[in-house]
Scaffold this motif. Sequence first.
Motif, PDB file in Angstrom:
ATOM      1  N   PRO A  13       0.820  -1.219   0.000  1.00 30.19           N
ATOM      2  CA  PRO A  13       0.000   0.000   0.000  1.00 30.19           C
ATOM      3  C   PRO A  13       0.853   1.268   0.000  1.00 30.19           C
ATOM      4  O   PRO A  13       0.404   2.314  -0.429  1.00 30.19           O
ATOM      5  N   GLN A  14       2.096   1.172   0.458  1.00 28.63           N
ATOM      6  CA  GLN A  14       2.965   2.340   0.456  1.00 28.63           C
ATOM      7  C   GLN A  14       3.409   2.707  -0.964  1.00 28.63           C
ATOM      8  O   GLN A  14       3.913   3.799  -1.183  1.00 28.63           O
ATOM      9  N   ASN A  15       3.212   1.831  -1.926  1.00 28.82           N
ATOM     10  CA  ASN A  15       3.632   2.080  -3.296  1.00 28.82           C
ATOM     11  C   ASN A  15       2.472   2.205  -4.271  1.00 28.82           C
ATOM     12  O   ASN A  15       2.661   2.040  -5.468  1.00 28.82           O
ATOM     13  N   GLU A  16       1.286   2.476  -3.772  1.00 31.17           N
ATOM     14  CA  GLU A  16       0.140   2.612  -4.670  1.00 31.17           C
ATOM     15  C   GLU A  16       0.311   3.849  -5.537  1.00 31.17           C
ATOM     16  O   GLU A  16       0.830   4.872  -5.088  1.00 31.17           O
ATOM     17  N   PRO A  17      -0.101   3.766  -6.803  1.00 33.44           N
ATOM     18  CA  PRO A  17       0.047   4.929  -7.689  1.00 33.44           C
ATOM     19  C   PRO A  17      -0.845   6.077  -7.236  1.00 33.44           C
ATOM     20  O   PRO A  17      -1.952   5.870  -6.751  1.00 33.44           O
ATOM     21  N   SER A  18      -0.348   7.294  -7.417  1.00 35.62           N
ATOM     22  CA  SER A  18      -1.130   8.460  -7.031  1.00 35.62           C
ATOM     23  C   SER A  18      -2.199   8.795  -8.064  1.00 35.62           C
ATOM     24  O   SER A  18      -3.183   9.448  -7.755  1.00 35.62           O
ATOM     25  N   HIS A  19      -1.994   8.343  -9.317  1.00 38.61           N
ATOM     26  CA  HIS A  19      -2.943   8.623 -10.403  1.00 38.61           C
ATOM     27  C   HIS A  19      -3.188   7.345 -11.213  1.00 38.61           C
ATOM     28  O   HIS A  19      -2.698   7.210 -12.339  1.00 38.61           O
ATOM     29  N   PRO A  20      -3.957   6.402 -10.666  1.00 31.08           N
ATOM     30  CA  PRO A  20      -4.167   5.131 -11.362  1.00 31.08           C
ATOM     31  C   PRO A  20      -4.880   5.298 -12.704  1.00 31.08           C
ATOM     32  O   PRO A  20      -4.619   4.531 -13.637  1.00 31.08           O
ATOM     33  N   GLU A  21      -5.742   6.309 -12.826  1.00 32.43           N
ATOM     34  CA  GLU A  21      -6.435   6.527 -14.098  1.00 32.43           C
ATOM     35  C   GLU A  21      -5.439   6.902 -15.188  1.00 32.43           C
ATOM     36  O   GLU A  21      -5.574   6.484 -16.344  1.00 32.43           O
ATOM     37  N   LEU A  22      -4.435   7.686 -14.828  1.00 30.06           N
ATOM     38  CA  LEU A  22      -3.404   8.068 -15.782  1.00 30.06           C
ATOM     39  C   LEU A  22      -2.608   6.847 -16.228  1.00 30.06           C
ATOM     40  O   LEU A  22      -2.318   6.682 -17.417  1.00 30.06           O
ATOM     41  N   LEU A  23      -2.267   5.976 -15.296  1.00 31.27           N
ATOM     42  CA  LEU A  23      -1.549   4.754 -15.661  1.00 31.27           C
ATOM     43  C   LEU A  23      -2.376   3.877 -16.587  1.00 31.27           C
ATOM     44  O   LEU A  23      -1.855   3.285 -17.538  1.00 31.27           O
ATOM     45  N   ASP A  24      -3.674   3.797 -16.331  1.00 30.52           N
ATOM     46  CA  ASP A  24      -4.556   3.032 -17.212  1.00 30.52           C
ATOM     47  C   ASP A  24      -4.571   3.628 -18.617  1.00 30.52           C
ATOM     48  O   ASP A  24      -4.500   2.906 -19.609  1.00 30.52           O
ATOM     49  N   GLU A  25      -4.668   4.954 -18.691  1.00 32.18           N
ATOM     50  CA  GLU A  25      -4.681   5.641 -19.984  1.00 32.18           C
ATOM     51  C   GLU A  25      -3.366   5.419 -20.734  1.00 32.18           C
ATOM     52  O   GLU A  25      -3.357   5.147 -21.943  1.00 32.18           O
ATOM     53  N   LEU A  26      -2.248   5.519 -20.026  1.00 33.64           N
ATOM     54  CA  LEU A  26      -0.943   5.316 -20.664  1.00 33.64           C
ATOM     55  C   LEU A  26      -0.763   3.871 -21.139  1.00 33.64           C
ATOM     56  O   LEU A  26      -0.251   3.640 -22.235  1.00 33.64           O
ATOM     57  N   SER A  27      -1.192   2.929 -20.339  1.00 30.62           N
ATOM     58  CA  SER A  27      -1.040   1.533 -20.745  1.00 30.62           C
ATOM     59  C   SER A  27      -1.935   1.203 -21.937  1.00 30.62           C
ATOM     60  O   SER A  27      -1.529   0.470 -22.838  1.00 30.62           O
ATOM     61  N   THR A  28      -3.140   1.768 -21.956  1.00 37.40           N
ATOM     62  CA  THR A  28      -4.037   1.562 -23.099  1.00 37.40           C
ATOM     63  C   THR A  28      -3.452   2.190 -24.357  1.00 37.40           C
ATOM     64  O   THR A  28      -3.457   1.572 -25.436  1.00 37.40           O
TER      65      THR A  28
END
Length: 73
Positions: A13-28
């Motif tokens: 939990p200490q390494n959870e992304p601060s912007h998961p939606e952005l990571l989803d967009e980048l991976s897509t």
Amino acid sequence: MASQPLDGSDFGPQNEPSHPELLDELSTAFENYGYDPRRLIRWICNSDAYGLTSVSNKTNEKADAEPFLAACC
């Protein structure tokens, strides 16, 4: 000793992304670009957010002053 690959359970939990939606967009986008890193980087560099200036202005300084001071003092 060889390093082991990481999987999703290795991130606490200490390494959870601060912007998961952005990571989803980048991976897509990366997948849609055929896993071509040059196209992904070009897409990022041509984005409106990347093109914003990092130079501060009075409006931003006033809006950001209180949280910044609270965080650093």
